[in-house]
Motif scaffolding. Structure first.
Motif, PDB file in Angstrom:
ATOM      1  N   ILE A  81      58.419  17.522  -5.055  1.00  0.00           N
ATOM      2  CA  ILE A  81      57.110  18.477  -4.859  1.00  0.00           C
ATOM      3  C   ILE A  81      57.168  18.515  -3.123  1.00  0.00           C
ATOM      4  N   TRP A  82      56.789  19.479  -3.113  1.00  0.00           N
ATOM      5  CA  TRP A  82      55.643  20.242  -1.472  1.00  0.00           C
ATOM      6  C   TRP A  82      54.554  20.222  -1.077  1.00  0.00           C
ATOM      7  N   ILE A  83      53.846  19.620  -0.434  1.00  0.00           N
ATOM      8  CA  ILE A  83      52.383  19.433   0.380  1.00  0.00           C
ATOM      9  C   ILE A  83      52.171  20.341   1.741  1.00  0.00           C
ATOM     10  N   SER A  84      51.490  21.288   2.419  1.00  0.00           N
ATOM     11  CA  SER A  84      50.694  21.110   3.431  1.00  0.00           C
ATOM     12  C   SER A  84      49.999  20.514   3.453  1.00  0.00           C
ATOM     13  N   HIS A  85      50.355  20.141   4.945  1.00  0.00           N
ATOM     14  CA  HIS A  85      48.975  19.544   5.388  1.00  0.00           C
ATOM     15  C   HIS A  85      48.114  20.532   6.494  1.00  0.00           C
ATOM     16  N   GLU A  86      48.228  21.883   6.227  1.00  0.00           N
ATOM     17  CA  GLU A  86      47.861  22.505   7.291  1.00  0.00           C
ATOM     18  C   GLU A  86      46.143  22.237   8.311  1.00  0.00           C
ATOM     19  N   ARG A  87      45.770  21.738   6.954  1.00  0.00           N
ATOM     20  CA  ARG A  87      44.242  21.242   8.021  1.00  0.00           C
ATOM     21  C   ARG A  87      44.756  20.644   9.310  1.00  0.00           C
ATOM     22  N   LYS A  88      45.977  19.708   9.470  1.00  0.00           N
ATOM     23  CA  LYS A  88      45.458  18.794  10.133  1.00  0.00           C
ATOM     24  C   LYS A  88      46.593  19.892  12.351  1.00  0.00           C
ATOM     25  N   MET A  89      46.642  21.460  11.236  1.00  0.00           N
ATOM     26  CA  MET A  89      47.295  21.652  12.797  1.00  0.00           C
ATOM     27  C   MET A  89      46.458  21.451  13.681  1.00  0.00           C
ATOM     28  N   CYS A  90      46.770  22.027  14.529  1.00  0.00           N
ATOM     29  CA  CYS A  90      46.033  21.962  16.464  1.00  0.00           C
ATOM     30  C   CYS A  90      46.610  23.162  17.360  1.00  0.00           C
ATOM     31  N   CYS A  91      47.241  22.653  18.034  1.00  0.00           N
ATOM     32  CA  CYS A  91      47.989  23.064  19.405  1.00  0.00           C
ATOM     33  C   CYS A  91      48.720  23.528  18.904  1.00  0.00           C
ATOM     34  N   GLY A  92      50.024  22.820  17.917  1.00  0.00           N
ATOM     35  CA  GLY A  92      51.034  24.044  18.329  1.00  0.00           C
ATOM     36  C   GLY A  92      52.644  23.506  18.185  1.00  0.00           C
ATOM     37  N   ILE A  93      52.591  22.952  19.263  1.00  0.00           N
ATOM     38  CA  ILE A  93      53.329  21.819  19.667  1.00  0.00           C
ATOM     39  C   ILE A  93      53.508  20.457  20.534  1.00  0.00           C
ATOM     40  N   GLY A  94      52.686  19.884  20.003  1.00  0.00           N
ATOM     41  CA  GLY A  94      52.447  18.467  19.760  1.00  0.00           C
ATOM     42  C   GLY A  94      51.873  18.032  20.950  1.00  0.00           C
ATOM     43  N   LYS A  95      51.159  19.141  21.784  1.00  0.00           N
ATOM     44  CA  LYS A  95      50.616  18.019  23.304  1.00  0.00           C
ATOM     45  C   LYS A  95      49.448  17.467  23.425  1.00  0.00           C
ATOM     46  N   CYS A  96      48.817  18.277  22.318  1.00  0.00           N
ATOM     47  CA  CYS A  96      47.077  18.418  22.673  1.00  0.00           C
ATOM     48  C   CYS A  96      47.291  16.363  21.833  1.00  0.00           C
ATOM     49  N   GLY A  97      47.785  15.812  20.752  1.00  0.00           N
ATOM     50  CA  GLY A  97      47.803  14.579  19.714  1.00  0.00           C
ATOM     51  C   GLY A  97      46.877  14.683  18.730  1.00  0.00           C
TER      52      GLY A  97
END
Length: 264
Positions: free
Chosen positions: A222-238
């Motif tokens: 089973i595969w899910i997407s936590h796309e609602r947590k996306m932010c800066c894209g590169i892991g810098k903003c936290g």
């Protein structure tokens, strides 16, 4: 020369497709490798940027289905074919179609959750020989909220489609009830190998995954997407960090064995 990871590139709007009063698809010029479920940062100078999932992949094009909900998206909606938006990406790991080839596939999507899985649906609609079966259960609040109407008509020709609305009366075109109502009756021959994708609001994903497990699907399939947590894209903003996991980098697509532990 120092590379600036935050620097976007201009991309021309080739077509704007209206779905609802608040949701349009912007078809953009783009050359490069990209997977369904990945996302881009879409921006306009002076207005900022927003993380948007890819809703379609074509020859030299990518689609973004955008909901008008704030400062950046309001301004994007003021742009038309021939104008430019600015993109940086793609980011995230996306859905790898290789995981689903030669398998029974079930996709459960709620509302705008159809957007990130549309690329998977399109691939297997065009390559029927590469999968055993494909069932789509898609739920929307009402008739006026349905996205990709023409796609649904075409998908019905190559897969099993269950289109359901939260309330109202059942018609030949759609059923009524939450998507979880239709999971127990899924026609799946081998739940040990069948693959499922679930995308939508967190509660919908939780209860849909539970229903799939009760139906016999394995957590690892089973595969899910936590796309609602996306932010800066590169892991810098936290902002996407949950424990030690950065959704922008490690996701947004996760097998349920990992994704179920990401409680924010």
């Amino acid at each position: 020369m120092i590379h600036n990871e935050y620097l976007p590139v201009p991309s021309k709007i080739l077509e704007v497709i209206k779905h609802t009063r608040l949701e349009y698809t912007f078809r953009m010029a783009w050359e490069g490798e990209v997977k369904p479920g990945q996302f881009f940062e879409v921006s306009l100078p002076k207005f900022g940027e927003a993380p948007i999932s890819i809703s379609g992949i074509g020859e030299g094009t990518i689609d973004f289905t955008i909901r008008r909900v704030g400062k950046v998206t309001n301004e994007i909606f003021e742009h038309y074919a021939g104008d430019c938006l600015f993109l940086r990406g793609p980011y995230g790991n996306g859905f790898d179609v290789e995981n689903y080839k030669n398998k029974e596939i079930v996709i459960v999507a709620g509302g705008t959750g159809v957007s990130p899985v549309r690329g998977v649906l399109e691939y297997f609609a065009k390559h029927c020989e590469e999968r055993k079966s494909l069932t789509l259960i898609a739920g929307f609040k009402s008739i006026s909220d349905i996205l990709f109407r023409e796609d649904f008509k075409r998908w019905r020709e190559t897969m099993t489609v269950i289109l359901t609305l939260d309330a109202g009366e059942e018609t030949p075109a759609h059923k009524v009830g939450l998507v979880t109502k239709y999971i127990p009756g899924l026609q799946v021959a081998d739940t040990d190998t069948a693959q499922a994708i679930v995308v939508g609001p967190p509660a919908m994903m939780h209860f849909s995954a539970e229903a799939l497990l009760k139906r016999g699907f394995l957590e690892k399939n089973i595969w899910i997407s936590h796309e609602r947590k996306m932010c800066c894209g590169i892991g810098k903003c936290g902002h996407c960090r949950i424990g030690e996991t950065y959704v922008c980098l490690d996701g947004p697509v996760f097998p349920y064995t990992e994704g179920r532990l990401l409680i924010d």
